[in-house]
Design an enzyme around this catalytic site. Structure first.
Site, PDB file in Angstrom:
ATOM      1  CG  HIS A 178      -1.974   0.957   1.288  1.00 57.79           C
ATOM      2  ND1 HIS A 178      -1.771   2.275   1.628  1.00 57.79           N
ATOM      3  CD2 HIS A 178      -3.307   0.838   1.037  1.00 57.79           C
ATOM      4  CE1 HIS A 178      -2.921   2.916   1.590  1.00 57.79           C
ATOM      5  NE2 HIS A 178      -3.872   2.076   1.241  1.00 57.79           N
TER       6      HIS A 178
ATOM      7  CG  ASP B 263       0.744  -2.141   6.397  1.00 58.59           C
ATOM      8  OD1 ASP B 263      -0.142  -2.111   7.275  1.00 58.59           O
ATOM      9  OD2 ASP B 263       0.578  -1.726   5.238  1.00 58.59           O
TER      10      ASP B 263
ATOM     11  CD  GLN C 186      -5.937  -4.101   4.077  1.00 58.68           C
ATOM     12  OE1 GLN C 186      -6.998  -4.718   4.144  1.00 58.68           O
ATOM     13  NE2 GLN C 186      -5.906  -2.786   3.945  1.00 58.68           N
TER      14      GLN C 186
ATOM     15  CE  LYS D 224      -8.574  -0.265   5.496  1.00 61.54           C
ATOM     16  NZ  LYS D 224      -7.316  -0.588   4.822  1.00 61.54           N
TER      17      LYS D 224
ATOM     18  CB  CYS E 179      -3.769   3.193  -1.797  1.00 59.78           C
ATOM     19  SG  CYS E 179      -5.004   4.474  -1.566  1.00 59.78           S
TER      20      CYS E 179
END
Length: 286
Positions: A3, A80, A83, A106, A244
């Site tokens: 991302h 990260d 997700q 999220k 993105c």
């Protein structure tokens, strides 16, 4: 497959510090090329920053192996997890990552708040990124001394309402069971992959084994934005665009994809509705 949020800050730091950024290749099905990653590591590698799960492809990156390899090369690792945390149980101590981050919205929580986990020794060694009230232990005209963790990094009035809301969201997801949610979503992704693969002229983007959360696709008869408009009129919400992740789109030689996301609240009947609405797209544009 990163991302932009895990690309742009490193580019800004590169421009400030003169760093060299290297990208890791992916396979044709969207898998993370672990062998290529290991070949990129040198004794000059300082930081590895990688997504846990791709927001476009749904690919699960083998982060535990990434972390172990990076540490062996003397590098620090940031994951990260935006997700990942809503789809699977994450144990940062088992992973042995140095930093792990995710955003509140999220995880079914409010926007405007996120979580940064960091190993204590690293956080202690880092200077504050922002100055203000409550992040100091003492101040004179000559110098300031910083407050203990985590207050050193929490200048000013915190996002109180968002923190309470995120806490409630975490309690909600935990009560249901993250593993139960993950099992439900994997069933939906498997079913969606089968249903969409049968749609005439549709090509799935990202078919790595064990993927989670999303199904991205293109159709030979319509632009993703047109796809999104038509299925919206059938009561189905998908996202269309580069998500993105423009470097990934460039790599795939695509301008954009349509992307269907699944969560704990979705059902197989909704997957059927998506497939039926894509037949409508074919009828209009085909």
């Amino acid at each position: 497959m990163e991302h932009h949020s895990n690309i742009v800050p490193w580019q800004m730091l590169r421009d400030e510090k003169g760093l060299v950024l290297k990208g890791v290749p992916i396979g044709p099905d969207g898998t993370f090329d672990i062998a290529a990653f290991k070949a990129l590591l040198t004794d000059r590698t300082r930081m590895v920053a990688v997504t846990h799960v791709s927001n476009v492809l749904g690919t699960i990156v083998p982060v535990k192996e990434v972390i172990a390899s990076a540490h062996a090369a003397g590098a620090t690792v940031l994951i990260d997890g935006c997700q990942a945390v809503q789809h699977m149980t994450v144990d940062v101590q088992d992973l042995d990552c140095d930093f792990y981050v995710f955003s509140g919205h999220k995880l079914y929580g409010p926007s405007g708040i996120g979580v940064l986990y960091g190993k204590e020794a690293l956080l202690e060694a880092m200077p504050p990124y922002q100055g203000g009230g409550e992040m100091i232990s003492s101040v004179t005209l000559e110098k300031s001394e910083w407050a203990d963790l985590p207050h050193k990094f929490e200048a000013g009035t915190p996002a109180i309402a968002q923190a309470i809301g995120l806490g409630a969201a975490i309690d909600y997801v935990t009560a249901i069971g993250v593993d139960r949610i993950g099992e439900h979503e994997r069933d939906l992704i498997t079913y969606a992959t089968q249903r969409l693969a049968a749609v005439d002229g549709l090509r799935l983007i990202g078919t790595a084994a064990g993927k989670v959360s999303v199904v991205s696709f293109v159709m030979d008869c319509a632009h993703p934005h047109d796809i999104a408009t038509i299925v919206d009129r059938q009561g189905v919400a998908v996202r269309a665009g580069h998500h993105c992740a423009q470097p990934l789109m460039d790599h795939l030689d695509l301008s954009s994809t349509a992307r269907a996301s699944v969560g704990l609240y979705n059902t197989r009947a909704e997957i059927d509705a998506l497939a039926d609405s894509l037949d409508k797209v074919r009828a209009i544009f085909g």
